[in-house]
Design a protein around this motif. Sequence first.
Motif, short mmCIF file in Angstrom:
data_model
loop_
_atom_site.label_atom_id
_atom_site.label_comp_id
_atom_site.label_asym_id
_atom_site.label_seq_id
_atom_site.Cartn_x
_atom_site.Cartn_y
_atom_site.Cartn_z
N ILE A 1 37.02 39.90 20.52
CA ILE A 1 37.84 40.03 21.72
C ILE A 1 38.33 41.47 21.88
O ILE A 1 38.36 42.02 22.99
CB ILE A 1 39.04 39.06 21.66
N PRO B 1 28.68 37.53 33.75
CA PRO B 1 29.01 38.03 32.40
C PRO B 1 28.59 39.48 32.22
O PRO B 1 27.52 39.88 32.69
CB PRO B 1 28.21 37.10 31.49
N THR C 1 33.79 31.44 14.18
CA THR C 1 33.73 32.07 15.50
C THR C 1 32.46 31.63 16.23
O THR C 1 32.51 31.27 17.41
CB THR C 1 33.75 33.60 15.36
N LEU D 1 32.04 29.46 19.98
CA LEU D 1 31.64 30.26 21.13
C LEU D 1 31.16 29.37 22.28
O LEU D 1 30.66 28.28 22.05
CB LEU D 1 30.50 31.22 20.76
N ASP E 1 29.01 29.82 26.24
CA ASP E 1 28.36 30.68 27.23
C ASP E 1 29.17 30.68 28.51
O ASP E 1 29.92 29.73 28.78
CB ASP E 1 26.93 30.20 27.52
N TRP F 1 34.69 33.95 30.31
CA TRP F 1 35.87 33.67 29.48
C TRP F 1 37.13 34.13 30.20
O TRP F 1 37.18 35.25 30.70
CB TRP F 1 35.78 34.43 28.16
N ASP F 2 38.13 33.28 30.24
CA ASP F 2 39.44 33.72 30.71
C ASP F 2 40.36 33.87 29.50
O ASP F 2 39.98 33.59 28.36
CB ASP F 2 40.04 32.73 31.73
N TRP F 3 41.59 34.31 29.74
CA TRP F 3 42.50 34.57 28.62
C TRP F 3 42.88 33.28 27.89
O TRP F 3 43.14 33.29 26.69
CB TRP F 3 43.75 35.29 29.11
N PHE G 1 40.88 30.79 27.25
CA PHE G 1 39.84 30.49 26.27
C PHE G 1 39.91 31.46 25.09
O PHE G 1 39.72 31.05 23.93
CB PHE G 1 38.45 30.55 26.89
N LYS G 2 40.16 32.74 25.35
CA LYS G 2 40.25 33.71 24.26
C LYS G 2 41.36 33.33 23.28
O LYS G 2 41.19 33.41 22.06
CB LYS G 2 40.51 35.11 24.83
N GLU H 1 42.54 30.32 22.86
CA GLU H 1 42.11 29.09 22.21
C GLU H 1 41.12 29.39 21.08
O GLU H 1 41.17 28.77 20.01
CB GLU H 1 41.46 28.17 23.24
N LEU H 2 40.22 30.35 21.31
CA LEU H 2 39.24 30.73 20.29
C LEU H 2 39.92 31.27 19.04
O LEU H 2 39.59 30.87 17.91
CB LEU H 2 38.28 31.78 20.85
#
Length: 250
Positions: A50, A67, A91, A95, A97, A100-102, A104-105, A107-108
């Motif tokens: 990120i 993307p 990680t 992941l 495909d 990605w919004d904030w 999801f980041k 959440e990851l």
Amino acid sequence: MPKVDILIEIMEFFNSQEKGFWITTQLAEVSLDLDADYLFTELSTADSLIQRMGRCNRKGQKSTDEPNVFVFTRDCSGVGPVYYKHLHESTLKNLIDGLWDWDFKWELVEKVYSESALYGTKYWERFKKAESYIKSLWEGADSLIRSKSEAQDLFRDINAVQVIPNQFKEEVESLLQEWERAKGDFVRRAKLLSNILEYSFSLPAWSIKELEKQKVHDRLGIYYIEGDYSEGTGFVLKPTADTEQVENIF
């Protein structure tokens, strides 16, 4: 080319309308304010990935309908020497495909670094030991009996040393001789030391055993290291070097 000149060249390129591409190490993900159109990268851990994405469309002035980051997930370098294997695998597992919004980041990162995901791993064990050590310093419980080596072992992932590839030994030894002869001339010695450091870069201290045998000078915390270096590919540590792990370090 001196490091300062390279940084200036990189910044000038990204501030211009010139077209091209740059190949960098992971150091660029935290050290440079770059605004690239696209990012092609090997998979790293969630936090690093990120952070690395932040070099792309940094100013937020480009379209995000498609993307602009492409992640290669096979045969990635740095797993083991740089990144914990289970964090890298976690990680990859989480992941997705697409865009990605904030949310999801965030959440990851939670999925990779949550207590439930880390519990029982080597990373978790080292974290708890380090946490306990820090608490003991505040509480005064055993801070006086902890040795320096124990503290270094707990925090070895952030303890780095400067190293110089063996192939530059002749040039460095010549500069060291000048540095010795310049005793009393602070400006001259500082300039010579700067020239010596131009041949160096950082490696985690834990990745190299018996460092004292490879020290370039008794009064300098810089060490020679076996490996292959080229301007095109950077430095690759030889598996036969005096290290704790056989994986290459880039």
